[in-house]
Motif scaffolding. Structure first.
Motif, mmCIF file in Angstrom:
data_model
loop_
_atom_site.group_PDB
_atom_site.id
_atom_site.type_symbol
_atom_site.label_atom_id
_atom_site.label_comp_id
_atom_site.label_asym_id
_atom_site.label_seq_id
_atom_site.Cartn_x
_atom_site.Cartn_y
_atom_site.Cartn_z
ATOM 1 N N ILE A 24 0.859 -1.184 0.000
ATOM 2 C CA ILE A 24 0.000 0.000 0.000
ATOM 3 C C ILE A 24 0.895 1.234 0.000
ATOM 4 C CG2 ILE A 24 -1.788 1.252 1.255
ATOM 5 C CD1 ILE A 24 -2.526 -1.408 2.609
ATOM 6 N N SER A 25 0.580 2.197 -0.873
ATOM 7 C CA SER A 25 1.394 3.409 -0.897
ATOM 8 C C SER A 25 0.563 4.595 -1.381
ATOM 9 C CB SER A 25 2.622 3.231 -1.792
ATOM 10 O OG SER A 25 3.502 4.338 -1.649
ATOM 11 N N GLY A 26 1.068 5.761 -1.068
ATOM 12 C CA GLY A 26 0.433 7.009 -1.444
ATOM 13 C C GLY A 26 0.912 8.104 -0.511
ATOM 14 N N PRO A 27 0.505 9.331 -0.733
ATOM 15 C CA PRO A 27 1.003 10.434 0.087
ATOM 16 C C PRO A 27 0.446 10.421 1.496
ATOM 17 C CG PRO A 27 -0.676 11.214 -1.439
ATOM 18 C CD PRO A 27 -0.397 9.789 -1.811
ATOM 19 N N CYS A 28 1.223 10.956 2.412
ATOM 20 C CA CYS A 28 0.745 11.117 3.785
ATOM 21 C C CYS A 28 -0.567 11.883 3.776
ATOM 22 C CB CYS A 28 1.797 11.850 4.609
ATOM 23 S SG CYS A 28 1.267 12.259 6.282
ATOM 24 N N SER A 29 -0.615 12.967 2.975
ATOM 25 C CA SER A 29 -1.823 13.778 2.883
ATOM 26 C C SER A 29 -2.147 14.072 1.424
ATOM 27 C CB SER A 29 -1.644 15.117 3.612
ATOM 28 O OG SER A 29 -1.383 14.928 4.979
ATOM 29 N N ALA A 30 -3.437 14.039 1.129
ATOM 30 C CA ALA A 30 -3.901 14.577 -0.149
ATOM 31 C C ALA A 30 -3.879 16.098 -0.017
ATOM 32 C CB ALA A 30 -5.309 14.077 -0.452
ATOM 33 N N GLU A 31 -3.050 16.755 -0.843
ATOM 34 C CA GLU A 31 -2.879 18.207 -0.717
ATOM 35 C C GLU A 31 -3.648 18.963 -1.796
ATOM 36 O OE1 GLU A 31 1.675 17.320 0.866
ATOM 37 O OE2 GLU A 31 1.346 18.331 -1.042
ATOM 38 N N THR A 32 -3.420 18.563 -3.055
ATOM 39 C CA THR A 32 -4.135 19.128 -4.188
ATOM 40 C C THR A 32 -4.511 17.987 -5.117
ATOM 41 O OG1 THR A 32 -2.188 19.425 -5.591
ATOM 42 C CG2 THR A 32 -2.718 21.227 -4.061
ATOM 43 N N GLU A 33 -5.458 18.225 -5.998
ATOM 44 C CA GLU A 33 -5.842 17.183 -6.947
ATOM 45 C C GLU A 33 -4.659 16.787 -7.829
ATOM 46 O OE1 GLU A 33 -9.299 16.203 -10.296
ATOM 47 O OE2 GLU A 33 -9.186 18.197 -9.375
ATOM 48 N N GLU A 34 -3.891 17.787 -8.263
ATOM 49 C CA GLU A 34 -2.749 17.503 -9.141
ATOM 50 C C GLU A 34 -1.708 16.652 -8.428
ATOM 51 O OE1 GLU A 34 -5.087 20.787 -10.484
ATOM 52 O OE2 GLU A 34 -4.050 20.509 -8.557
ATOM 53 N N GLN A 35 -1.393 17.033 -7.181
ATOM 54 C CA GLN A 35 -0.395 16.275 -6.408
ATOM 55 C C GLN A 35 -0.830 14.841 -6.201
ATOM 56 O OE1 GLN A 35 -1.552 15.799 -2.963
ATOM 57 N NE2 GLN A 35 0.237 14.788 -2.053
ATOM 58 N N LEU A 36 -2.093 14.635 -5.832
ATOM 59 C CA LEU A 36 -2.571 13.287 -5.542
ATOM 60 C C LEU A 36 -2.603 12.429 -6.803
ATOM 61 C CD1 LEU A 36 -3.697 11.292 -3.505
ATOM 62 C CD2 LEU A 36 -5.973 12.168 -3.996
ATOM 63 N N LEU A 37 -3.143 12.980 -7.897
ATOM 64 C CA LEU A 37 -3.249 12.190 -9.121
ATOM 65 C C LEU A 37 -1.878 11.865 -9.695
ATOM 66 C CD1 LEU A 37 -6.309 13.844 -10.919
ATOM 67 C CD2 LEU A 37 -6.235 11.777 -9.524
ATOM 68 N N ALA A 38 -0.965 12.830 -9.649
ATOM 69 C CA ALA A 38 0.384 12.584 -10.177
ATOM 70 C C ALA A 38 1.076 11.495 -9.366
ATOM 71 C CB ALA A 38 1.202 13.877 -10.157
ATOM 72 N N THR A 39 0.971 11.570 -8.035
ATOM 73 C CA THR A 39 1.601 10.558 -7.182
ATOM 74 C C THR A 39 1.010 9.185 -7.452
ATOM 75 O OG1 THR A 39 1.990 12.209 -5.445
ATOM 76 C CG2 THR A 39 2.130 9.900 -4.818
ATOM 77 N N CYS A 40 -0.310 9.104 -7.501
ATOM 78 C CA CYS A 40 -0.976 7.803 -7.653
ATOM 79 C C CYS A 40 -0.718 7.188 -9.022
ATOM 80 C CB CYS A 40 -2.473 7.950 -7.406
ATOM 81 S SG CYS A 40 -2.884 8.292 -5.684
ATOM 82 N N THR A 41 -0.724 7.998 -10.069
ATOM 83 C CA THR A 41 -0.467 7.434 -11.411
ATOM 84 C C THR A 41 0.972 6.968 -11.540
ATOM 85 O OG1 THR A 41 -0.123 9.698 -12.238
ATOM 86 C CG2 THR A 41 -2.297 8.730 -12.564
ATOM 87 N N GLN A 42 1.912 7.694 -10.910
ATOM 88 C CA GLN A 42 3.311 7.248 -10.948
ATOM 89 C C GLN A 42 3.499 5.969 -10.140
ATOM 90 O OE1 GLN A 42 6.279 10.280 -10.157
ATOM 91 N NE2 GLN A 42 5.122 11.831 -11.282
ATOM 92 N N LEU A 43 2.805 5.867 -9.013
ATOM 93 C CA LEU A 43 2.884 4.640 -8.224
ATOM 94 C C LEU A 43 2.321 3.456 -9.007
ATOM 95 C CD1 LEU A 43 1.787 5.964 -4.709
ATOM 96 C CD2 LEU A 43 4.014 4.983 -5.282
ATOM 97 N N ALA A 44 1.193 3.665 -9.668
ATOM 98 C CA ALA A 44 0.597 2.587 -10.465
ATOM 99 C C ALA A 44 1.536 2.169 -11.586
ATOM 100 C CB ALA A 44 -0.747 3.029 -11.017
ATOM 101 N N ALA A 45 2.243 3.129 -12.165
ATOM 102 C CA ALA A 45 3.149 2.832 -13.280
ATOM 103 C C ALA A 45 4.328 1.967 -12.855
ATOM 104 C CB ALA A 45 3.651 4.138 -13.901
ATOM 105 N N THR A 46 4.673 1.975 -11.569
ATOM 106 C CA THR A 46 5.777 1.125 -11.114
ATOM 107 C C THR A 46 5.398 -0.351 -11.167
ATOM 108 O OG1 THR A 46 5.121 1.101 -8.765
ATOM 109 C CG2 THR A 46 6.502 2.948 -9.513
ATOM 110 N N GLY A 47 4.107 -0.638 -11.134
ATOM 111 C CA GLY A 47 3.654 -2.024 -11.156
ATOM 112 C C GLY A 47 3.890 -2.775 -9.864
ATOM 113 N N ARG A 48 4.208 -2.058 -8.792
ATOM 114 C CA ARG A 48 4.554 -2.720 -7.533
ATOM 115 C C ARG A 48 3.539 -2.478 -6.416
ATOM 116 N NH1 ARG A 48 8.871 -1.276 -10.372
ATOM 117 N NH2 ARG A 48 10.756 -2.570 -10.367
#
Length: 363
Positions: A24-48
């Motif tokens: 399970i991974s993601g940011p400590c806090s959802a700060e902005t829509e851009e920050q959250l979506l960018a983090t989550c899509t990059q995490l998904a792209a790792t495939g891990r």
């Protein structure tokens, strides 16, 4: 009544979503829509990563600190779920949080350490979850109280929550230490012993409070047969609005996960099983010998207690206790035993000896 029996009667189950290891991974806090979506899509792209996390409501120590974006962040998390196809999880601390999270299709909820410590809050969440089919993770309470952790499991199970998991995030201790929250591994190990059917994952981010120790703590939990990890990730960790020091970028997270050695619970190789059985038999025999020796030692302690009683002498003899400890530390060092183990061992033996002598003196 032994806790195992209680757990069995409450039908605490183990059908938790995901695989082992569950990551399970993601940011400590959802700060902005851009920050959250960018983090989550990059995490998904790792495939891990198997599940996305984000702090929507943040219980903080002092007013004025960033306490989360709140309900407006839930649509962002919902969009991240749609973009990545990954399930989501958030922390809830009130019945309203539960209602809001479920309204935005959050897949898994977790109860944080500062909520687990309060039985009233846990019961309110249990009541809010009654009749709701959603998996719930329970973090250990802030301070090292195993019964509070177990009590939270009982409250949710009594409310009919079928899928319960545990998160070990360490325990608060006063003063500067190696960890932000001391792992105190013996406590999650005891939880695993009492509730072996419940999945147990580790949160190295909150144990460490920094990036440098994440891999070592994660590996320790894997070696102890934990079922997964929760690690905080942010596209720009240094500028995160909360817990900046313990978050890593999605790329660094992937590198960290690749550096870990994932171990099996057991092996089907007969040679391994036979050798392990032989070694465990030796351990059992040595344990029996140690227990017999400890029994004899306590008999001598009782004799000392009777002699002190006859001569009206106090139980505690500080000089003698210091001599025993110093002798034990020297001997332990010669045998390759750590000072920490020797101190814990002799503290336990000394306390039992005092209890035995106290019983003799006051009978």
């Amino acid at each position: 009544m032994p806790y195992a029996s209680t757990a069995a009667q409450l039908a605490v189950t183990s059908h938790f979503p995901g695989k082992k290891p569950l990551l399970i991974s993601g940011p400590c806090s959802a700060e902005t829509e851009e920050q959250l979506l960018a983090t989550c899509t990059q995490l998904a792209a790792t495939g891990r990563v198997d599940m996305l996390r984000a702090g929507i409501w943040k219980p903080r120590t002092k007013p004025g600190m960033f306490e989360g974006i709140g309900k407006p962040g839930l649509p962002w998390l919902q969009k991240a779920r749609e973009l990545t196809g990954l399930p989501t999880t958030v922390e809830v601390a009130t019945p309203q949080h539960v209602e809001d999270a479920l309204a935005y299709d959050v897949d898994v909820l977790w109860i944080g350490a500062r909520t687990t410590v309060n039985p009233f809050s846990v019961q309110a969440l249990a009541d809010a979850l009654r009749g709701v089919k959603v998996p719930v993770f329970i973090k250990n309470p802030v301070h090292p109280d195993l019964e509070l952790w177990l009590g939270a499991v009982e409250r949710l199970a009594q409310a009919g929550v079928a899928d319960i998991g545990l998160i070990h995030r360490g325990f608060a201790s006063y003063g500067n230490t190696e960890y932000r929250n001391a792992p105190m591994w013996h406590l999650p190990i005891e939880m695993k012993r009492r509730l072996p059917e419940l999945p147990l994952i580790c949160d190295p981010s909150h144990i460490c409070g920094n990036r440098t120790g994440l891999a070592a703590v994660a590996q320790q939990s894997i070696d102890l047969d934990f079922d997964g990890l929760m690690l905080e990730s942010h596209i720009d960790p240094d500028n995160a609005w909360s817990d900046a020091k313990q978050q890593v970028t999605p790329q660094r997270l992937a590198e960290l996960l690749d550096s870990l050695t994932w171990r099996q619970h057991t092996s089907t190789e007969q040679e391994f099983l036979d050798k392990l059985a032989q070694l465990r038999t030796q351990i059992d025999q040595l344990d029996d010998e140690i227990l017999h020796l400890l029994g004899r030692r306590m008999q001598v302690s009782e004799s000392i207690g009777r002699y002190k009683k006859e001569n009206n002498i106090t139980i505690l003899q500080a000089r003698r206790w210091n001599e025993i400890m110093e002798r034990g530390l020297r001997k332990g060092d010669q045998l390759g035993l750590t000072d920490s183990f020797i101190r814990h061992y002799f503290d336990a033996v000394h306390l039992e000896s005092i209890n035995r002598q106290n019983s003799v003196m006051n009978t």
